[in-house]
Design an enzyme around this catalytic site. Structure first.
Site, PDB file in Angstrom:
ATOM      1  N   SER A 113       0.809  -1.219   0.000  1.00  0.00           N
ATOM      2  CA  SER A 113       0.000   0.000   0.000  1.00  0.00           C
ATOM      3  C   SER A 113       0.839   1.265   0.000  1.00  0.00           C
ATOM      4  O   SER A 113       1.616   1.508  -0.902  1.00  0.00           O
ATOM      5  CB  SER A 113      -0.959  -0.043   1.183  1.00  0.00           C
ATOM      6  OG  SER A 113      -1.865   1.015   1.113  1.00  0.00           O
ATOM      7  N   HIS A 114       0.734   2.037   1.062  1.00  0.00           N
ATOM      8  CA  HIS A 114       1.380   3.344   1.135  1.00  0.00           C
ATOM      9  C   HIS A 114       2.781   3.272   1.726  1.00  0.00           C
ATOM     10  O   HIS A 114       3.430   4.293   1.894  1.00  0.00           O
ATOM     11  CB  HIS A 114       0.510   4.252   1.995  1.00  0.00           C
ATOM     12  CG  HIS A 114       0.143   3.583   3.283  1.00  0.00           C
ATOM     13  ND1 HIS A 114      -0.797   2.578   3.337  1.00  0.00           N
ATOM     14  CD2 HIS A 114       0.611   3.736   4.535  1.00  0.00           C
ATOM     15  CE1 HIS A 114      -0.893   2.147   4.586  1.00  0.00           C
ATOM     16  NE2 HIS A 114      -0.054   2.827   5.334  1.00  0.00           N
ATOM     17  N   ASP A 278      -2.408   6.452  -3.445  1.00  0.00           N
ATOM     18  CA  ASP A 278      -1.262   5.820  -2.785  1.00  0.00           C
ATOM     19  C   ASP A 278      -0.617   4.734  -3.648  1.00  0.00           C
ATOM     20  O   ASP A 278      -0.951   4.576  -4.822  1.00  0.00           O
ATOM     21  CB  ASP A 278      -1.676   5.243  -1.426  1.00  0.00           C
ATOM     22  CG  ASP A 278      -2.571   4.022  -1.575  1.00  0.00           C
ATOM     23  OD1 ASP A 278      -3.301   3.950  -2.571  1.00  0.00           O
ATOM     24  OD2 ASP A 278      -2.530   3.141  -0.697  1.00  0.00           O
ATOM     25  N   ASP A 280      -0.885   1.520  -4.054  1.00  0.00           N
ATOM     26  CA  ASP A 280      -1.701   0.538  -4.782  1.00  0.00           C
ATOM     27  C   ASP A 280      -3.035   1.105  -5.246  1.00  0.00           C
ATOM     28  O   ASP A 280      -3.902   0.350  -5.698  1.00  0.00           O
ATOM     29  CB  ASP A 280      -1.922  -0.702  -3.915  1.00  0.00           C
ATOM     30  CG  ASP A 280      -2.664  -0.395  -2.630  1.00  0.00           C
ATOM     31  OD1 ASP A 280      -2.547   0.736  -2.124  1.00  0.00           O
ATOM     32  OD2 ASP A 280      -3.385  -1.274  -2.127  1.00  0.00           O
ATOM     33  N   ASP A 282      -5.664   2.553  -3.754  1.00  0.00           N
ATOM     34  CA  ASP A 282      -6.954   2.486  -3.060  1.00  0.00           C
ATOM     35  C   ASP A 282      -7.223   3.715  -2.187  1.00  0.00           C
ATOM     36  O   ASP A 282      -8.353   3.952  -1.794  1.00  0.00           O
ATOM     37  CB  ASP A 282      -7.122   1.171  -2.272  1.00  0.00           C
ATOM     38  CG  ASP A 282      -6.025   0.930  -1.258  1.00  0.00           C
ATOM     39  OD1 ASP A 282      -5.098   1.768  -1.167  1.00  0.00           O
ATOM     40  OD2 ASP A 282      -6.092  -0.105  -0.567  1.00  0.00           O
ATOM     41  N   ARG A 283      -6.198   4.502  -1.908  1.00  0.00           N
ATOM     42  CA  ARG A 283      -6.431   5.701  -1.080  1.00  0.00           C
ATOM     43  C   ARG A 283      -6.599   6.943  -1.954  1.00  0.00           C
ATOM     44  O   ARG A 283      -6.150   6.974  -3.097  1.00  0.00           O
ATOM     45  CB  ARG A 283      -5.244   5.945  -0.150  1.00  0.00           C
ATOM     46  CG  ARG A 283      -5.076   4.861   0.867  1.00  0.00           C
ATOM     47  CD  ARG A 283      -4.000   5.228   1.872  1.00  0.00           C
ATOM     48  NE  ARG A 283      -4.000   4.228   2.920  1.00  0.00           N
ATOM     49  CZ  ARG A 283      -3.461   4.374   4.108  1.00  0.00           C
ATOM     50  NH1 ARG A 283      -2.830   5.496   4.405  1.00  0.00           N
ATOM     51  NH2 ARG A 283      -3.518   3.422   5.006  1.00  0.00           N
ATOM     52  N   LYS A 377     -11.417  -0.180  -1.104  1.00  0.00           N
ATOM     53  CA  LYS A 377     -11.517   1.265  -1.240  1.00  0.00           C
ATOM     54  C   LYS A 377     -10.892   1.637  -2.585  1.00  0.00           C
ATOM     55  O   LYS A 377     -10.112   0.867  -3.146  1.00  0.00           O
ATOM     56  CB  LYS A 377     -10.868   1.987  -0.083  1.00  0.00           C
ATOM     57  CG  LYS A 377      -9.436   1.621   0.196  1.00  0.00           C
ATOM     58  CD  LYS A 377      -9.007   2.249   1.513  1.00  0.00           C
ATOM     59  CE  LYS A 377      -7.563   1.935   1.841  1.00  0.00           C
ATOM     60  NZ  LYS A 377      -7.420   0.935   2.904  1.00  0.00           N
TER      61      LYS A 377
HETATM   62  C1  G1P Z   1      -4.085   1.592   8.059  1.00  0.00           C
HETATM   63  C2  G1P Z   1      -5.305   2.463   8.208  1.00  0.00           C
HETATM   64  C3  G1P Z   1      -6.547   1.669   7.910  1.00  0.00           C
HETATM   65  C4  G1P Z   1      -6.437   1.046   6.524  1.00  0.00           C
HETATM   66  C5  G1P Z   1      -5.153   0.254   6.416  1.00  0.00           C
HETATM   67  C6  G1P Z   1      -4.935  -0.270   5.003  1.00  0.00           C
HETATM   68  O1  G1P Z   1      -4.140   0.534   8.980  1.00  0.00           O
HETATM   69  O2  G1P Z   1      -5.370   3.037   9.487  1.00  0.00           O
HETATM   70  O3  G1P Z   1      -7.668   2.487   8.002  1.00  0.00           O
HETATM   71  O4  G1P Z   1      -7.526   0.203   6.276  1.00  0.00           O
HETATM   72  O5  G1P Z   1      -4.046   1.074   6.757  1.00  0.00           O
HETATM   73  O6  G1P Z   1      -4.839   0.771   4.069  1.00  0.00           O
HETATM   74  P1  G1P Z   1      -3.354   0.557  10.392  1.00  0.00           P
HETATM   75  O7  G1P Z   1      -1.904   0.811  10.069  1.00  0.00           O
HETATM   76  O8  G1P Z   1      -3.919   1.702  11.161  1.00  0.00           O
HETATM   77  O9  G1P Z   1      -3.622  -0.787  11.016  1.00  0.00           O
HETATM   78 ZN    ZN Z   2      -3.362   1.315  -0.295  1.00  0.00          ZN
END
Ligand code: G1P
Ligand code: ZN
Length: 544
Positions: A113-114, A278, A280, A282-283, A377
């Site tokens: 992801s990010h 982000d 991947d 989804d954000r 998302k």
């Molecule tokens: C974080 C975000 C959460 C999101 C997840 C995946 O998780 O807070 O809302 O679904 O990334 O993108 P966390 O690191 O808080 O467990």
């Molecule tokens: Zn992501």
């Protein structure tokens, strides 16, 4: 065809977190590490033999190598067909879309992801089920249990597949089809949004759009959709080429990491609308001319304006938000007479609500918004939703949000992250806080009275599964809240997240700096959880 059975030994740390298994790249490159996890997925699934699997990732370092390994393992394990995104690319929402469209039994998405990428960055593997959504906890737990005892995996001896060449080929008895990464997703977007109206807006010459893909997966999607299909000028999409290390950046669309976009949007004569996504895809982050829209407000605004958008013109079935997300959406739901659901953090908890039609829109404060069109998302979907609203309302972003606050009141909101704390210290902090909870109700913290104090537990209204210890909530009698939880997505130490929210109905007090408006709660959070004392940190690492 030669299928090899390779003996292996379990790794003890393959427990999936909030969103799949995430580790640093060298961990995934450890001999058998990836293979063990992939075989564990196949081992816990039933009846997938001969069926279709979707495979792709966000293009980060190790994506291509991992795809070759997974293809050979899928062939050895009897998968019938794998659809893989060209170049190994599939954004998370596109993967969800392709799973659903092809009635695949599931998908493997490679992404952290990010989190930053590159040889020393992070990598991740996520399994999605046939509804296109992240595997629910009962599946991820079964995979984890399997990783603890696995002793062998199966892999086909075969040449690597050319991932850049569209088309079909065979690998053992399995078909591999390299598909256009964007086409199915773009087609789905056309069914939801009024492309001709958005096109009129973005080609009108008096509306400037700026989309920062942060050198992550949305580059090709955004270029195809915004520049090619909607006719926005070339250059509308910046940082649009996915790079294995995201250009050295942190592919997280927030005010801290998407700084180039923020500089552009907060300059004099800024564009009308800016967005970022982000690693991947989804954000999403939404920014107007000199105006930041919090993700919680964004969800509420989308919900309140949904009937302006073709895909949602008949109204919403319900709204769902993760527990730490602000209650702005609840106010919209109340006014529209809709059910509003509060779920634990993580998109997987929305799956059942979407599947049975209890919710149409879902959102998380962590820059995540989506709907029943897929089961993830969806960053670009949110951008298109906003553009469709702007095209209909012909007002600036700021005016739309301020009007929203005037109607519903403003939920001031901020999240303070303390990253890279020692795990022991973070656990101690949470344990001490939990121990205090039973005695807090009815007491005063600052000048506020505690209405409730608990550790959030969720019973899924569809399958009655229970998820406990999902975050400490301290709610006050005026509706404000402070929430604490530890991140489940990091790979180094622990990250404490502190979520702060207050409610302001008075229009003359809207639009302040949230850090000022929330100052009392920032202080209360530190006092009640002893953040400075226990972590040694005097300020958060990231404020969003
Ligand atoms: C974080 C975000 C959460 C999101 C997840 C995946 O998780 O807070 O809302 O679904 O990334 O993108 P966390 O690191 O808080 O467990
Ligand atoms: Zn992501």
């Amino acid at each position: 065809m030669n299928i090899r059975t390779v003996l292996t030994q379990p790794f003890s740390d393959q427990k999936p977190g909030t969103s799949g298994l995430r580790k640093q790249v060298p961990t995934f490159q450890t001999r058998n590490y990836l293979e063990n996890f992939i075989q564990s997925i196949f081992d816990v699934l039933d009846n997938y033999q001969g069926k279709t699997l979707i495979l792709g990732g966000d293009g980060r370092y190790y994506n291509r190598q991992a795809i070759q390994i997974i293809l050979k393992m899928a062939a050895a394990n009897g998968v019938g067909k794998v659809l893989v995104g060209q170049g190994g690319i599939l954004s998370t929402p596109a993967a969800s879309c392709v799973i659903r469209k092809n009635q695949a039994f599931g998908g493997i998405i490679l992404s952290a992801s990010h989190n930053p990428g590159g040889p020393d960055g992070d990598f991740g593997v996520k399994y999605n089920t046939e509804n296109g959504g992240p595997a629910p906890e009962k599946v991820t737990s079964a995979i984890y249990e399997r990783t603890k005892v696995i002793d062998q995996y199966k892999i086909l001896d075969s040449e690597d597949v050319n991932l850049d060449q569209l088309g079909s080929l065979t690998m053992g008895e399995m078909t591999v089809e390299v598909i256009d990464s964007v086409a199915d997703y773009a087609e789905l977007m056309q069914t939801l949004f009024d492309f001709s109206k958005i096109k009129e807006l973005v080609t009108s010459g008096h509306f400037k759009l700026c989309m920062d893909s942060l050198h992550a997966v949305t580059g090709p999607y955004a270029k195809r959709i915004f520049e090619e299909m909607l006719g926005a000028p070339a250059g509308t999409v910046t940082n649009g080429v996915p790079l294995e290390d995201f250009g050295g950046g942190h592919p997280d669309p927030n005010l801290v990491y998407a700084h180039d976009l923020v500089d552009t949007m907060f300059a004099p004569n800024a564009p009308d609308f800016g967005a970022a996504s982000d690693g991947d895809g989804d954000r999403n982050m939404i920014v107007g001319n000199n105006f930041f829209v919090t993700p919680s407000d964004s969800l509420a605004v989308l919900a309140a304006n949904a009937t302006l958008v073709p895909g949602y013109k008949d109204g919403l079935a319900g709204i769902a938000r993760s527990m730490p997300t602000s209650q702005a959406a609840d106010r919209v739901a109340e006014k529209l007479g809709l059910d509003c659901y509060e779920t634990p953090t993580g998109w997987k908890f929305f799956g059942n609500l979407l599947d049975v039609g209890k919710a149409t829109l879902c959102g998380e404060e962590s820059f995540g918004t989506g709907s029943n069109h897929v089961r993830e998302k969806d960053g670009l979907w949110a951008v298109l939703f906003w553009l469709n609203i702007l095209a209909e309302r012909q007002q600036p972003v700021e005016a739309i949000v301020k009007e929203h606050w005037a109607t519903y009141g403003q939920n001031y909101y901020s999240r303070h992250d303390y990253e890279g704390i020692e795990t022991d210290k973070a656990n101690t902090l949470m344990e001490q806080l939990r121990a205090k909870l039973p005695s807090l109700k009815g007491t005063q913290l600052g000048t506020y009275t505690v209405d409730y104090a608990d550790d959030f537990s969720y019973t899924d209204p569809v399958d009655s599964s229970v998820s406990q210890k999902q975050g400490v909530r301290i709610g006050f009698t005026d509706g404000s809240r402070v929430v604490f939880r530890l991140s489940g997505t990091g790979t180094k130490g622990a990250t404490l997240r502190v979520y702060l929210e207050s409610y302001e109905p008075d229009t003359s007090k809207h639009g302040q700096d949230p850090q000022v408006a929330l100052a009392d709660f920032i202080k209360i959070a530190d006092e009640v959880a002893q953040i400075q004392t226990l972590t040694g940190r005097d300020k958060p690492t990231v404020i969003t």
